[in-house]
Design an enzyme around this catalytic site. Structure first.
Site, PDB file in Angstrom:
ATOM      1  N   ASP A 242       0.934  -1.192   0.220  1.00 53.45           N
ATOM      2  CA  ASP A 242      -0.051   0.177  -0.075  1.00 53.45           C
ATOM      3  C   ASP A 242       0.973   1.416  -0.033  1.00 53.45           C
ATOM      4  OD1 ASP A 242      -2.218   1.650  -0.019  1.00 53.45           O
ATOM      5  OD2 ASP A 242      -2.635   1.108   2.089  1.00 53.45           O
TER       6      ASP A 242
ATOM      7  N   ASP B 284      -3.534   2.283  -5.722  1.00 52.04           N
ATOM      8  CA  ASP B 284      -2.279   2.406  -4.972  1.00 52.04           C
ATOM      9  C   ASP B 284      -2.162   1.398  -4.183  1.00 52.04           C
ATOM     10  OD1 ASP B 284      -4.326   3.499  -3.449  1.00 52.04           O
ATOM     11  OD2 ASP B 284      -2.971   4.577  -2.158  1.00 52.04           O
ATOM     12  N   GLU B 285      -3.053   0.121  -4.210  1.00 55.93           N
ATOM     13  CA  GLU B 285      -2.537  -0.849  -3.230  1.00 55.93           C
ATOM     14  C   GLU B 285      -2.933  -2.196  -4.149  1.00 55.93           C
ATOM     15  OE1 GLU B 285      -5.286  -1.475  -0.101  1.00 55.93           O
ATOM     16  OE2 GLU B 285      -6.733  -0.139  -0.784  1.00 55.93           O
TER      17      GLU B 285
END
Lengths: 385, 398
Positions: free
Chosen positions: B14, B107-108
C-alpha cells in the site's frame, strides 16, 4: 350456431388465422381468441393483434347462424389433430362442441361482444401473382433492419408507379431494390406504403402459393384505425377467401434509390453457388465483426478471413474481372444474405473503391447482361487501422 | 526482520499517502510539510501528507473541514493522469516479481509470491525489494504487510505505515488479531460493527470466542461464518491476477462532480459532451477503441445509477460516445432531478489496429475520424483548449 366443415379446410383456415394471434395478449385476453361467425357467404374466422388482422371465409354447411369466440391456440391444436372426417361444430350454452368421428371436444367460450371490430379492408389498388410477389418480398426484405430503435428501417417500402411496383429496404449498411410488374386498378396509379418487413414476408408467404393476390391500400386517416395507414391483401382459392390487413409504419423512408452508383469502374462476375459455398467455409474463422476479404485479380478472386492470431482461412475461385484489381472486405453474413437473394446462376458485382459500396445483380448465364430487376448494394466492413 | 515468514506468501503493498506523495515528489521544499491533495469548492480530501494527518486531516473529509483543522496546509489539485501513470508503473513493478497481482485500487495490491520464493529467498525479501525499487524508481514510499492470508496481510500493512514492513508469522496470527477492534476486520463496516457492539463484541478476540451459530444468527449465515473465520485468521480469498480499474487496458472513463447540484438537463448534457471529448481523446492517445459506453449519474442523495449500451462497432470518436451517453441519460427520463456527479466510461476495449467498422450507405468518405485526428494534432501543438465542440465554448462550468 351450428355447422359442418371438412377437417382439412378447417385445420388450414384455423392455422392461418392463428398466425396473427398475439402470443402474449397481456391485458386483452379476448385477443387470444379466434372469432367464428356464420355469414351469408359462409363461415368466417378472425384473428387480430391490433397491428395485423387475418380473416378467412370458407364454405361450410350452416345449419344455424351465430358467432362465438374461443381460444385460438387450443382450436388450432385440436383442428390439426382431428381425424380426417367432417367436423361438426355447435354452440351449446357457453360451450363450443366439436365432434369429428368419435372424437368430441368441448371448449369454454369467451364473451364475443368483447372482441374488437377488425379494420375494414381498404379499397383494392391492383393485383399480382402470389408466388411472384412472395419471391420479390423475400428478396427485398433481405436488407431490412431489425433495430427497433430505427422503426422506419424495419419496413419494406412499396412504391407504385403505374405498372411498376418497387420494393425497397435498407438497414443503412445495405440496400435491396426489387422491381416487378403488377396490374394496377388504374393505369396511372401512384402510391407508396411502408410495411413492417417481417409481417409482409410472413403474410405473402402464407398467402402466396398459386393464388392471385389483390393489394389494397389506405393512406393515413382513412383506414380502420384512427390516423394510421393500412395495407390489405386478399387471395381467393378453392378453400375460400383470405384477407389480411396490417398497419403501416409511420415516418419518412430515406431517399435511398439514388445511392446506387450510376457508373462503376470495376465489375466482376462469378458463379453464385460456388461463391456461396466458399464464403460459408472461409467465414467460419471470421471473428465477431471481422470482414471476409475478397481480392480480385483478372482471373481469380481470393477469399480470406481470420480472427487475430487464432485462425485464418483462404480460398480461391475463378472469376472474370473488368477493370483494375481490387481488394474489398465485407461482413460475411451481409454478403451471404445478398448472394442468397440472387436468383440467377451468376452474380455481377460492380465496385469502385474499397471504401465505396458494391452493387450485386443477378445474371442468368456467364457474360449475360446483369438483370437489374433485383439489386443489392452493400457497404464494406473496413479495418479501422 | 527476524520474524518467521514461513508460509506467509501473501503481500499487501500500500502506497503511503499516494496522491500526496506523488504530488510533492518533485517539490523537495514540501517534504515534511502539511500538504492536502483535493480540489474544487466542494471537493473532498483525496490524500494528505503525514504532517497534515497529525492535525487530524483524513482522506474523504470535506475540504472545508480539512482547511479548518490545518490552515497552514498547502492544497494541491489532483493530477489524475500523473497518478494513473505512476500507478501503472507500480503495478508493473509488482508483476516483475509475480504474475499474481490483484490491484485493489490505484495504490494498493495483493501479491501472491509463493512461486517467487526460489528466486527471492523469502517473502520478507520480496517486500523489501519492492519497497526499495518503488522508492528508487517512483520516489514515493510504501508499506508492506506479509502474512498467510489477505485479510491479515492488509491489517499488517496498516500496522507498518508509514514506510515500513510488518510480518505476521503463522503462529502469531491470533495474538495479532484478537486485540484489534472489530471494525478493523475487512468487510466490517459501520452497520455490521454496530450489530456486533450490540452483542457486546468489541474486539476481534470477542468474535473469535463466540459460537459460529450465534454469529450467524446475528449477521446472517454467510457473513456470520466469514467474520468468525476471519477472527481466527483464515479467509478464503485467493489472489486473482487482473488489471486494475484504472489501468488503460480495462476501460477509460472520466467523471465530474458539479460544484453545486444540477437539475438542468442541458448542463448535464454539456458535461457529458465535455467528458466524452476527454475520454475519446484519451482513447485515441492510448490507441484503443471500445464498444460499451457506460454513464454514471449520482444524485444529491448519493444514490447512483449506471446505464450502459454496447455499440455494434468499437469507437474512439467523440460524437459516437456522446450520442450514446446522451441517449442513455435521456432514457433515464429524469424530471429535474438534482444531480451531483456524472461520469462517462468506455469499456470492452480493443487495440485500434484490429478494430473494424461497418461503413454506412451514403456516409462521407472523410468523416469524424479525420476531423478528430486533426483536433488531436492541434491540441498536441497548441494545448487542450485549442479546438473543442462549439457547445463547450465560453461556458464556465457550473
Amino acid at each position: 350456431m351450428k355447422f359442418r366443415v371438412e377437417r382439412d379446410v378447417l385445420a388450414e383456415a384455423v392455422a392461418w388465422t392463428a398466425r396473427s394471434i398475439p402470443t402474449r395478449p397481456g391485458t386483452l385476453p379476448q385477443l387470444s381468441g379466434i372469432k367464428m361467425a356464420t355469414r351469408s357467404d359462409g363461415l368466417t374466422l378472425s384473428g387480430f393483434d391490433y397491428e395485423t388482422s387475418a380473416q378467412v371465409t370458407l364454405l361450410a354447411d350452416i345449419a344455424d347462424d351465430g358467432e362465438v369466440l374461443v381460444s385460438g391456440r387450443l382450436l388450432a391444436d385440436i383442428a390439426r389433430a382431428l381425424p380426417n372426417q367432417p367436423v361438426d361444430v355447435a354452440l351449446d350454452g357457453a360451450k363450443l362442441s366439436l365432434t369429428c368421428g368419435s372424437s368430441r371436444f368441448s371448449l369454454q367460450t369467451m364473451p364475443v361482444e368483447d372482441y374488437p371490430a377488425l379494420p375494414d379492408m381498404p379499397e383494392v389498388a391492383g393485383g399480382i401473382d402470389g408466388d411472384v410477389f412472395a419471391a420479390a418480398v423475400a428478396q427485398a426484405a433481405t436488407a431490412a433492419g431489425r433495430d427497433d430503435m430505427l422503426p422506419v428501417l424495419t419496413g419494406v417500402k412499396l412504391e407504385i408507379d403505374g405498372q411498376r411496383l418497387s420494393l425497397l429496404a435498407t438497414d443503412r449498411f445495405r440496400l435491396s431494390l426489387r422491381e416487378i410488374e403488377w396490374r394496377p386498378g388504374q393505369s396511372d396509379l401512384s402510391a407508396s406504403a411502408l410495411v413492417p418487413a417481417r409481417v409482409l414476408a410472413d403474410t405473402t408467404r402464407s398467402l402466396g402459393a398459386g393464388s392471385q393476390l389483390n393489394i389494397a391500400l389506405a393512406a393515413g386517416g382513412s383506414g380502420g384505425l384512427a390516423g394510421d395507414g393500412l395495407i390489405g391483401f386478399e387471395s381467393t382459392s378453392g378453400n375460400g377467401t383470405r384477407r389480411t390487413t396490417t398497419r403501416l409504419i409511420e415516418g419518412a423512408f430515406p431517399n435511398v434509390r439514388q445511392l446506387f452508383p450510376n457508373t462503376s469502374d470495376i465489375s466482376a462476375q462469378l458463379e453464385v453457388a460456388s461463391l456461396v459455398d466458399a464464403v460459408k467455409r472461409v467465414s467460419l474463422v471470421a471473428g465477431r465483426n471481422t470482414p471476409i476479404r475478397l481480392s480480385f485479380t483478372d482471373v481469380m478472386v481470393t477469399l480470406e478471413a481470420g480472427n487475430g492470431e487464432e485462425a485464418f482461412a483462404s480460398e480461391s475461385l475463378e472469376c472474370t474481372l473488368v477493370g483494375e484489381e481490387i481488394s474489398i472486405g465485407f461482413n460475411p453474413s451481409y454478403l451471404l444474405d445478398g448472394l442468397s437473394a440472387i436468383s440467377g446462376s451468376h452474380v455481377h458485382i460492380a465496385m469502385t473503391q474499397p471504401a465505396r459500396p458494391a452493387a450485386f445483380a443477378s445474371m442468368n448465364a456467364p457474360d449475360a447482361q446483369p438483370d437489374l430487376d433485383f439489386r443489392y448494394l452493400l457497404m464494406p466492413l473496413r479495418m479501422q487501422g | 526482520m527476524t520474524a518467521d515468514d514461513t508460509g506467509c506468501t501473501i503481500l499487501h503493498v500500500d502506497m503511503d499517502a499516494f496522491y500526496a506523495s506523488v504530488a510533492i515528489r518533485d517539490r523537495p521544499e514540501l517534504q515534511g510539510q502539511p500538504v492536502i491533495v483535493g480540489g474544487g469548492n466542494r471537493g473532498v480530501v483525496l490524500s494528505a501528507t503525514y504532517a497534515a494527518r497529525q492535525s487530524g486531516v483524513r482522506s474523504a473529509m470535506p475540504m472545508t473541514r480539512a482547511r479548518r483543522l490545518c490552515p497552514r496546509a498547502l492544497v494541491i489539485a489532483p493530477d489524475f493522469e500523473q497518478f494513473s501513470t505512476v500507478s501503472s508503473a507500480i503495478m508493473e513493478t509488482f508483476r516483475s516479481v509475480t504474475p499474481l497481482v490483484e490491484p485493489l485500487s490505484m495504490d494498493e495490491a495483493f501479491l501472491e509470491v509463493k512461486g517467487s520464493l526460489r528466486r527471492f529467498d523469502s517473502s520478507t525479501r520480496i517486500g523489501e525489494h519492492l519497497r526499495a525499487r518503488i522508492a528508487d524508481e517512483q520516489r514515493i514510499t510504501c508499506s508492506v504487510g506479509v502474512a498467510a492470508t489477505t485479510q491479515v496481510a492488509k491489517l499488517a500493512s496498516r500496522r507498518a505505515k508509514p514506510d515500513g514492513l510488518v510480518v505476521v508469522p503463522h503462529d502469531e496470527v491470533t495474538a495479532f488479531l484478537h486485540p484489534l477492534a472489530v471494525e478493523e476486520l475487512w468487510g466490517v463496516g459501520e452497520k455490521t460493527a454496530a450489530q456486533l457492539h450490540r452483542l457486546g463484541l468489541r474486539t476481534v478476540g470477542d468474535i473469535a470466542h463466540t459460537q459460529v451459530s450465534i454469529m450467524q444468527r446475528a449477521l446472517g449465515p454467510v457473513v456470520g461464518a466469514r467474520v468468525h473465520a476471519m477472527a481466527w485468521g483464515s479467509d478464503q480469498h485467493t489472489i486473482i491476477a487482473r488489471r486494475g480499474a484504472d489501468e488503460p487496458e480495462h476501460s477509460i472513463g472520466a467523471d465530474e462532480t458539479f460544484s453545486r447540484d444540477v437539475d438542468d438537463a442541458a448542463i448535464v448534457l454539456r458535461e457529458l459532451l465535455r467528458l466524452s471529448t476527454k475520454v475519446a481523446a484519451r482513447m485515441r492517445k492510448a490507441c484503443v477503441k471500445g464498444r460499451t459506453v457506460t454513464i454514471r449519474v449520482r444524485f444529491y442523495d448519493f444514490t447512483t445509477f449506471t446505464r450502459s449500451r454496447t455499440l455494434r462497432d468499437a469507437t474512439d470518436l467523440t460524437p459516437e460516445i456522446y450520442a450514446t451517453a446522451a441517449g442513455l441519460f435521456s432514457a433515464l427520463g429524469l424530471q429535474r432531478a438534482r444531480i451531483r456527479m456524472v461520469g462517462v466510461r468506455v469499456e470492452n476495449l480493443c487495440d485500434s489496429a484490429t478494430a473494424t467498422r461497418q461503413l454506412l450507405l451514403g456516409e462521407r468518405q472523410h468523416g469524424w475520424e479525420d476531423a478528430e485526428r486533426a483536433v488531436d494534432r492541434a491540441v498536441h501543438r497548441f494545448g487542450g483548449a485549442a479546438v473543442r465542440p462549439a457547445t463547450l465554448l465560453k461556458t464556465s462550468r457550473p
